[in-house]
Design a protein around this motif. Structure first.
Motif, PDB file in Angstrom:
ATOM      1  N   PRO A 110      -0.357  -8.014  -1.902  1.00  8.70           N
ATOM      2  CA  PRO A 110       0.538  -7.190  -2.890  1.00  8.70           C
ATOM      3  C   PRO A 110      -0.137  -5.709  -2.350  1.00  8.70           C
ATOM      4  O   PRO A 110       0.573  -4.784  -2.401  1.00  8.70           O
ATOM      5  CB  PRO A 110       0.421  -7.612  -4.048  1.00  8.70           C
ATOM      6  N   ILE A 111      -1.722  -5.650  -2.453  1.00 12.27           N
ATOM      7  CA  ILE A 111      -2.289  -4.272  -2.390  1.00 12.27           C
ATOM      8  C   ILE A 111      -1.772  -3.685  -1.024  1.00 12.27           C
ATOM      9  O   ILE A 111      -1.472  -2.313  -0.946  1.00 12.27           O
ATOM     10  CB  ILE A 111      -3.713  -4.616  -2.372  1.00 12.27           C
ATOM     11  N   PHE A 112      -1.707  -4.432   0.273  1.00  9.35           N
ATOM     12  CA  PHE A 112      -1.437  -3.916   1.423  1.00  9.35           C
ATOM     13  C   PHE A 112       0.184  -3.776   1.706  1.00  9.35           C
ATOM     14  O   PHE A 112       0.613  -3.215   2.647  1.00  9.35           O
ATOM     15  CB  PHE A 112      -1.848  -4.586   2.637  1.00  9.35           C
ATOM     16  N   SER A 113       1.168  -4.316   0.803  1.00  7.69           N
ATOM     17  CA  SER A 113       2.450  -4.597   1.038  1.00  7.69           C
ATOM     18  C   SER A 113       2.883  -2.998   0.933  1.00  7.69           C
ATOM     19  O   SER A 113       2.655  -2.301  -0.016  1.00  7.69           O
ATOM     20  CB  SER A 113       2.968  -5.544  -0.133  1.00  7.69           C
ATOM     21  N   GLY A 114       3.904  -2.882   1.656  1.00  9.12           N
ATOM     22  CA  GLY A 114       4.909  -1.388   1.473  1.00  9.12           C
ATOM     23  C   GLY A 114       6.073  -1.785   0.432  1.00  9.12           C
ATOM     24  O   GLY A 114       6.499  -0.855   0.170  1.00  9.12           O
ATOM     25  N   THR A 115       5.955  -2.839  -0.117  1.00 11.72           N
ATOM     26  CA  THR A 115       7.311  -3.267  -0.808  1.00 11.72           C
ATOM     27  C   THR A 115       7.084  -3.558  -2.242  1.00 11.72           C
ATOM     28  O   THR A 115       7.982  -3.903  -3.139  1.00 11.72           O
ATOM     29  CB  THR A 115       8.386  -4.142  -0.438  1.00 11.72           C
ATOM     30  N   ALA A 116       5.747  -4.157  -2.339  1.00 11.57           N
ATOM     31  CA  ALA A 116       5.405  -4.680  -3.977  1.00 11.57           C
ATOM     32  C   ALA A 116       5.527  -3.542  -4.983  1.00 11.57           C
ATOM     33  O   ALA A 116       5.181  -2.395  -4.859  1.00 11.57           O
ATOM     34  CB  ALA A 116       3.917  -5.207  -3.933  1.00 11.57           C
ATOM     35  N   ALA A 117       5.933  -3.970  -6.128  1.00 11.68           N
ATOM     36  CA  ALA A 117       6.061  -3.012  -7.037  1.00 11.68           C
ATOM     37  C   ALA A 117       4.617  -2.323  -7.606  1.00 11.68           C
ATOM     38  O   ALA A 117       3.750  -3.223  -7.384  1.00 11.68           O
ATOM     39  CB  ALA A 117       6.626  -3.652  -8.391  1.00 11.68           C
ATOM     40  N   GLU A 118       4.811  -1.280  -8.272  1.00  9.57           N
ATOM     41  CA  GLU A 118       3.269  -0.801  -8.780  1.00  9.57           C
ATOM     42  C   GLU A 118       2.629  -1.621  -9.630  1.00  9.57           C
ATOM     43  O   GLU A 118       1.409  -1.735  -9.589  1.00  9.57           O
ATOM     44  CB  GLU A 118       3.705   0.729  -9.154  1.00  9.57           C
ATOM     45  N   ALA A 124      -3.189  -6.660  -8.830  1.00 11.46           N
ATOM     46  CA  ALA A 124      -4.100  -7.157  -7.892  1.00 11.46           C
ATOM     47  C   ALA A 124      -5.344  -6.412  -7.858  1.00 11.46           C
ATOM     48  O   ALA A 124      -6.380  -6.984  -7.622  1.00 11.46           O
ATOM     49  CB  ALA A 124      -3.313  -6.993  -6.644  1.00 11.46           C
ATOM     50  N   MET A 125      -5.503  -5.118  -8.104  1.00 13.17           N
ATOM     51  CA  MET A 125      -6.435  -4.226  -8.005  1.00 13.17           C
ATOM     52  C   MET A 125      -7.379  -4.678  -8.911  1.00 13.17           C
ATOM     53  O   MET A 125      -8.646  -4.598  -8.858  1.00 13.17           O
ATOM     54  CB  MET A 125      -6.017  -2.838  -8.033  1.00 13.17           C
ATOM     55  N   ALA A 126      -6.841  -4.696 -10.276  1.00 16.16           N
ATOM     56  CA  ALA A 126      -7.504  -5.205 -11.553  1.00 16.16           C
ATOM     57  C   ALA A 126      -8.250  -6.514 -11.074  1.00 16.16           C
ATOM     58  O   ALA A 126      -9.405  -6.587 -12.152  1.00 16.16           O
ATOM     59  CB  ALA A 126      -6.681  -5.056 -12.714  1.00 16.16           C
ATOM     60  N   ALA A 127      -7.870  -7.150 -10.375  1.00 17.13           N
ATOM     61  CA  ALA A 127      -8.651  -8.603 -10.164  1.00 17.13           C
ATOM     62  C   ALA A 127      -9.309  -8.563  -9.106  1.00 17.13           C
ATOM     63  O   ALA A 127     -10.190  -9.476  -8.986  1.00 17.13           O
ATOM     64  CB  ALA A 127      -7.400  -9.701  -9.745  1.00 17.13           C
ATOM     65  N   LEU A 128      -9.624  -7.408  -8.512  1.00 18.79           N
ATOM     66  CA  LEU A 128     -10.614  -7.552  -7.223  1.00 18.79           C
ATOM     67  C   LEU A 128     -12.188  -7.803  -7.901  1.00 18.79           C
ATOM     68  O   LEU A 128     -12.772  -8.699  -7.271  1.00 18.79           O
ATOM     69  CB  LEU A 128     -10.720  -6.098  -6.421  1.00 18.79           C
ATOM     70  N   GLU A 129     -12.501  -6.958  -8.857  1.00 24.30           N
ATOM     71  CA  GLU A 129     -13.970  -7.209  -9.181  1.00 24.30           C
ATOM     72  C   GLU A 129     -14.060  -8.606 -10.046  1.00 24.30           C
ATOM     73  O   GLU A 129     -15.261  -9.229  -9.596  1.00 24.30           O
ATOM     74  CB  GLU A 129     -14.228  -6.206 -10.293  1.00 24.30           C
ATOM     75  N   PRO A 130     -13.247  -9.002 -10.994  1.00 22.43           N
ATOM     76  CA  PRO A 130     -13.311 -10.443 -11.455  1.00 22.43           C
ATOM     77  C   PRO A 130     -13.457 -11.629 -10.016  1.00 22.43           C
ATOM     78  O   PRO A 130     -14.385 -12.280 -10.200  1.00 22.43           O
ATOM     79  CB  PRO A 130     -12.364 -10.753 -12.182  1.00 22.43           C
ATOM     80  N   THR A 131     -12.856 -11.219  -9.075  1.00 28.84           N
ATOM     81  CA  THR A 131     -12.913 -12.169  -8.061  1.00 28.84           C
ATOM     82  C   THR A 131     -14.255 -12.247  -7.311  1.00 28.84           C
ATOM     83  O   THR A 131     -14.904 -13.088  -6.868  1.00 28.84           O
ATOM     84  CB  THR A 131     -11.711 -11.803  -7.096  1.00 28.84           C
ATOM     85  N   LEU A 132     -14.679 -10.908  -6.914  1.00 22.48           N
ATOM     86  CA  LEU A 132     -15.885 -10.734  -6.389  1.00 22.48           C
ATOM     87  C   LEU A 132     -17.013 -11.321  -7.288  1.00 22.48           C
ATOM     88  O   LEU A 132     -17.947 -12.185  -7.067  1.00 22.48           O
ATOM     89  CB  LEU A 132     -16.348  -9.470  -6.099  1.00 22.48           C
TER      90      LEU A 132
END
Length: 206
Positions: A110-118, A124-132
């Protein structure tokens, strides 16, 4: 064998693996829906995404985890995938599934998608740090994600770490992951595959 790839995409992991194993694999770069020689890529891989590995028989493998394991199994003595039937092999599969579904598809698609809703992108952005945080715990102080040596899971993880950096995540905040990443960037197969693919990106941008 022929590997169809897009520069610095998830197919980088397969490119790294082919080089690491010293396999006779020809890499073809895909741009949009076309191969470099102008063919319709969907005639090779109907789903349109990379990697696609065309075997000598003509059979096509088109999912990252299967391509990675197939390549690794061509040189079992190198340990790029633990032997079938061992606990370590199932840990490898466990890790590849996590990286492909929970990191690659759930976050970066979804982060790289040109069509995913904001809102989808924001989640997805909010989940980056918990994933790391989770990956940091999973890695611990080990040099490799699975077993005692470099495997295809490491090729995939390094590829994904490139993406974290690309979107501005400072992986230095996770010292064990950063040390792991820097060590593997210096690995000859990783360095070669990345150099070749960055050269292809530069060629397209020129």
């Amino acid at each position: 064998m022929e590997l169809y790839a897009s520069p610095m995409a998830c197919s980088l992991a397969s490119h790294i693996t082919a080089l690491e194993a010293g396999l006779p694999v020809t890499v073809h770069y895909v741009e949009g829906a076309k191969t470099a020689d102008g063919r319709d890529y969907r005639e090779i891989a109907p789903n349109g995404y990379v990697p696609a590995l065309v075997l000598a028989s003509g059979q096509v493998l088109n999912e990252g985890p299967s391509v990675l394991q197939y390549l690794a199994d061509q040189k079992p003595e190198l340990g790029l995938a633990p032997a079938w039937g061992t606990t370590e092999r199932y840990l490898l599969i466990d890790t590849l599934n996590y990286l492909s579904t929970e990191v690659h598809k759930r976050l970066f698609q979804p982060i790289f998608s040109g069509t995913a809703a904001e809102p989808t992108k924001a989640a997805a952005m909010a989940a980056l740090e918990p994933t790391l945080d989770y990956l940091s715990r999973r890695l611990g102080e080990r040099a490799y994600l699975v077993a005692d040596g470099f495997t295809v899971a490491d090729a995939y993880f390094v590829t994904l770490l490139n993406w974290f950096r690309f979107i501005g995540t400072d992986i230095a905040r996770w010292p064990n992951i950063n040390a792991y990443y820097q060590a593997h960037l210096a690995r000859p197969a990783v360095a070669q595959a990345m150099a070749e693919e960055m050269s292809e990106r530069a060629r397209r941008a020129a």
